[in-house]
Scaffold this motif. Structure first.
Motif, PDB file in Angstrom:
ATOM      1  N   LEU A 291       0.825  -1.215   0.000  1.00  0.00           N
ATOM      2  CA  LEU A 291       0.000   0.000   0.000  1.00  0.00           C
ATOM      3  C   LEU A 291       0.856   1.261   0.000  1.00  0.00           C
ATOM      4  O   LEU A 291       0.448   2.296  -0.543  1.00  0.00           O
ATOM      5  N   SER A 292       2.047   1.174   0.576  1.00  0.00           N
ATOM      6  CA  SER A 292       2.921   2.350   0.629  1.00  0.00           C
ATOM      7  C   SER A 292       3.421   2.764  -0.748  1.00  0.00           C
ATOM      8  O   SER A 292       3.920   3.881  -0.923  1.00  0.00           O
ATOM      9  N   ARG A 293       3.273   1.900  -1.735  1.00  0.00           N
ATOM     10  CA  ARG A 293       3.723   2.209  -3.091  1.00  0.00           C
ATOM     11  C   ARG A 293       2.720   3.087  -3.846  1.00  0.00           C
ATOM     12  O   ARG A 293       3.053   3.649  -4.892  1.00  0.00           O
ATOM     13  N   PHE A 294       1.498   3.166  -3.346  1.00  0.00           N
ATOM     14  CA  PHE A 294       0.477   3.951  -4.025  1.00  0.00           C
ATOM     15  C   PHE A 294       0.545   5.419  -3.608  1.00  0.00           C
ATOM     16  O   PHE A 294       0.793   5.745  -2.447  1.00  0.00           O
ATOM     17  N   GLY A 295       0.256   6.304  -4.566  1.00  0.00           N
ATOM     18  CA  GLY A 295       0.060   7.700  -4.230  1.00  0.00           C
ATOM     19  C   GLY A 295      -1.295   7.897  -3.574  1.00  0.00           C
ATOM     20  O   GLY A 295      -2.221   7.113  -3.782  1.00  0.00           O
ATOM     21  N   ARG A 296      -1.431   8.950  -2.807  1.00  0.00           N
ATOM     22  CA  ARG A 296      -2.680   9.221  -2.093  1.00  0.00           C
ATOM     23  C   ARG A 296      -3.724   9.910  -2.970  1.00  0.00           C
ATOM     24  O   ARG A 296      -4.880  10.063  -2.554  1.00  0.00           O
ATOM     25  N   HIS A 297      -3.313  10.317  -4.157  1.00  0.00           N
ATOM     26  CA  HIS A 297      -4.226  11.046  -5.031  1.00  0.00           C
ATOM     27  C   HIS A 297      -4.206  10.479  -6.448  1.00  0.00           C
ATOM     28  O   HIS A 297      -3.197   9.923  -6.896  1.00  0.00           O
ATOM     29  N   GLU A 298      -5.319  10.641  -7.135  1.00  0.00           N
ATOM     30  CA  GLU A 298      -5.423  10.360  -8.573  1.00  0.00           C
ATOM     31  C   GLU A 298      -5.884  11.643  -9.254  1.00  0.00           C
ATOM     32  O   GLU A 298      -6.664  12.413  -8.673  1.00  0.00           O
ATOM     33  N   TYR A 299      -5.399  11.857 -10.465  1.00  0.00           N
ATOM     34  CA  TYR A 299      -5.608  13.130 -11.146  1.00  0.00           C
ATOM     35  C   TYR A 299      -6.383  12.931 -12.451  1.00  0.00           C
ATOM     36  O   TYR A 299      -6.151  11.966 -13.183  1.00  0.00           O
ATOM     37  N   PHE A 300      -7.254  13.901 -12.725  1.00  0.00           N
ATOM     38  CA  PHE A 300      -8.090  13.858 -13.917  1.00  0.00           C
ATOM     39  C   PHE A 300      -8.068  15.218 -14.603  1.00  0.00           C
ATOM     40  O   PHE A 300      -8.014  16.261 -13.937  1.00  0.00           O
ATOM     41  N   LEU A 301      -8.126  15.180 -15.908  1.00  0.00           N
ATOM     42  CA  LEU A 301      -8.092  16.399 -16.705  1.00  0.00           C
ATOM     43  C   LEU A 301      -9.495  16.691 -17.218  1.00  0.00           C
ATOM     44  O   LEU A 301     -10.117  15.844 -17.877  1.00  0.00           O
ATOM     45  N   GLN A 302     -10.013  17.854 -16.879  1.00  0.00           N
ATOM     46  CA  GLN A 302     -11.355  18.227 -17.313  1.00  0.00           C
ATOM     47  C   GLN A 302     -11.350  18.503 -18.807  1.00  0.00           C
ATOM     48  O   GLN A 302     -10.519  19.251 -19.313  1.00  0.00           O
ATOM     49  N   ALA A 303     -12.284  17.903 -19.537  1.00  0.00           N
ATOM     50  CA  ALA A 303     -12.314  18.056 -20.991  1.00  0.00           C
ATOM     51  C   ALA A 303     -12.676  19.470 -21.414  1.00  0.00           C
ATOM     52  O   ALA A 303     -12.214  19.953 -22.448  1.00  0.00           O
ATOM     53  N   ASP A 304     -13.498  20.132 -20.618  1.00  0.00           N
ATOM     54  CA  ASP A 304     -13.948  21.490 -20.944  1.00  0.00           C
ATOM     55  C   ASP A 304     -13.598  22.429 -19.799  1.00  0.00           C
ATOM     56  O   ASP A 304     -14.487  22.864 -19.055  1.00  0.00           O
ATOM     57  N   PRO A 305     -12.315  22.762 -19.627  1.00  0.00           N
ATOM     58  CA  PRO A 305     -11.918  23.564 -18.472  1.00  0.00           C
ATOM     59  C   PRO A 305     -12.506  24.969 -18.463  1.00  0.00           C
ATOM     60  O   PRO A 305     -12.522  25.616 -17.418  1.00  0.00           O
ATOM     61  N   ILE A 306     -13.003  25.442 -19.617  1.00  0.00           N
ATOM     62  CA  ILE A 306     -13.580  26.791 -19.643  1.00  0.00           C
ATOM     63  C   ILE A 306     -15.012  26.785 -19.122  1.00  0.00           C
ATOM     64  O   ILE A 306     -15.595  27.833 -18.852  1.00  0.00           O
ATOM     65  N   LEU A 307     -15.594  25.584 -18.969  1.00  0.00           N
ATOM     66  CA  LEU A 307     -16.940  25.466 -18.438  1.00  0.00           C
ATOM     67  C   LEU A 307     -16.889  25.213 -16.940  1.00  0.00           C
ATOM     68  O   LEU A 307     -15.904  24.692 -16.438  1.00  0.00           O
ATOM     69  N   PRO A 308     -17.945  25.569 -16.229  1.00  0.00           N
ATOM     70  CA  PRO A 308     -17.965  25.279 -14.782  1.00  0.00           C
ATOM     71  C   PRO A 308     -17.894  23.779 -14.544  1.00  0.00           C
ATOM     72  O   PRO A 308     -18.604  23.011 -15.185  1.00  0.00           O
ATOM     73  N   ALA A 309     -17.012  23.351 -13.660  1.00  0.00           N
ATOM     74  CA  ALA A 309     -16.932  21.929 -13.313  1.00  0.00           C
ATOM     75  C   ALA A 309     -18.190  21.543 -12.557  1.00  0.00           C
ATOM     76  O   ALA A 309     -18.664  22.273 -11.704  1.00  0.00           O
ATOM     77  N   ARG A 310     -18.736  20.382 -12.892  1.00  0.00           N
ATOM     78  CA  ARG A 310     -20.001  19.991 -12.289  1.00  0.00           C
ATOM     79  C   ARG A 310     -19.843  18.746 -11.432  1.00  0.00           C
ATOM     80  O   ARG A 310     -19.015  18.720 -10.527  1.00  0.00           O
ATOM     81  N   GLU A 311     -20.604  17.704 -11.696  1.00  0.00           N
ATOM     82  CA  GLU A 311     -20.747  16.574 -10.796  1.00  0.00           C
ATOM     83  C   GLU A 311     -19.424  16.031 -10.256  1.00  0.00           C
ATOM     84  O   GLU A 311     -19.269  15.866  -9.066  1.00  0.00           O
ATOM     85  N   PHE A 312     -18.489  15.727 -11.143  1.00  0.00           N
ATOM     86  CA  PHE A 312     -17.298  14.994 -10.727  1.00  0.00           C
ATOM     87  C   PHE A 312     -16.489  15.811  -9.719  1.00  0.00           C
ATOM     88  O   PHE A 312     -16.127  15.340  -8.664  1.00  0.00           O
ATOM     89  N   ARG A 313     -16.224  17.070 -10.057  1.00  0.00           N
ATOM     90  CA  ARG A 313     -15.455  17.922  -9.149  1.00  0.00           C
ATOM     91  C   ARG A 313     -16.235  18.153  -7.861  1.00  0.00           C
ATOM     92  O   ARG A 313     -15.677  18.164  -6.775  1.00  0.00           O
ATOM     93  N   ASP A 314     -17.541  18.327  -7.955  1.00  0.00           N
ATOM     94  CA  ASP A 314     -18.351  18.640  -6.796  1.00  0.00           C
ATOM     95  C   ASP A 314     -18.465  17.478  -5.821  1.00  0.00           C
ATOM     96  O   ASP A 314     -18.898  17.647  -4.691  1.00  0.00           O
TER      97      ASP A 314
END
Length: 237
Positions: free
Chosen positions: A212-235
């Protein structure tokens, strides 16, 4: 702020990937987190991974038995992560890029219309790393645009690459960082479910605490439409 659990039970997530193990190795923590929070998750695997180079350690699979074994491993990983529905497209491994793009996008668009997901996850069509990844990501992105649904589209990324998105020409506003520290045990179990692909990685089979110590504590995602308000996933974090 998180909404009550009963409201989350109505939310849906569609993940469209290329191979068995993509869901576990890249974003297993996030899928486990959202399943635990009540999301109804549907996973699409375009292929059954029959062209994978790893055949167990020592080898016990061949080209004839690989697909069935990897499908079974995928089903076990889905159970561990809380994924309720698995859809296999049956495309031959390493040939997704040669599929009719419009036809593939149409197939995915039909799924989006049917499921009506709040969140769609897939590969970035350029940064996917593998031709199958890029191809399924491109088709899913086209399908998402075609379907014109209200949900949000996010691209999965590898490791902590997007902890510094400027290196890849993206702004921090386009990146969603998910704390998956509470779901690393589920992620490790999913890694281990993909036995034939992880038996060569000694660290996966170390005592749980060490692995388990080999895993990072976070996973990262790139929003497809960053100019739009982030909705469900970010919220939802």
């Amino acid at each position: 702020m998180s909404e009550p659990h009963q409201d989350r039970a109505k939310r849906k997530l569609l993940a469209v990937f290329a191979h068995p193990d993509d869901e576990s190795f890249i974003c297993g923590g996030t899928l486990a987190k959202h399943a635990a929070e009540g999301y109804d998750i549907t996973l699409v695997s375009a292929t059954r991974g029959e062209m994978g180079r790893r055949m167990g350690n020592p080898p016990y699979l061949n080209r004839e038995t690989m697909a069935a074994a990897r499908e079974q491993e995928l089903r076990e990983a889905c159970e561990v992560l809380g994924i309720r529905q698995l859809i296999l497209f049956g495309i031959r491994d390493k040939t997704v890029e040669f599929m009719d793009e419009d036809g593939l996008a149409g197939r995915i668009a039909s799924l989006i219309e049917e499921i009506d997901p709040d969140v769609v996850l897939t590969f970035h069509e350029v940064m996917g790393g593998h031709p199958d990844h890029c191809a399924i990501g491109k088709a899913t992105t086209a399908a998402y645009r075609r379907a014109e649904r209200r949900g949000s589209l996010y691209f999965i990324t590898f490791g902590d690459a997007m902890s510094r998105p400027e290196r890849y020409g993206h702004t921090r506003n386009a990146v969603v960082k998910i704390d998956v520290s509470a779901y690393l045990e589920a992620k490790l179990a999913a890694f281990r479910a993909h036995r034939c692909q992880t038996e060569m990685d000694e660290w996966v089979w170390l005592p749980d605490r060490e692995a388990l110590s080999r895993f990072g504590r976070h996973e990262y995602f790139l929003q497809a439409d960053p100019i739009l308000p982030a909705r469900e996933f970010r919220d939802s974090f």
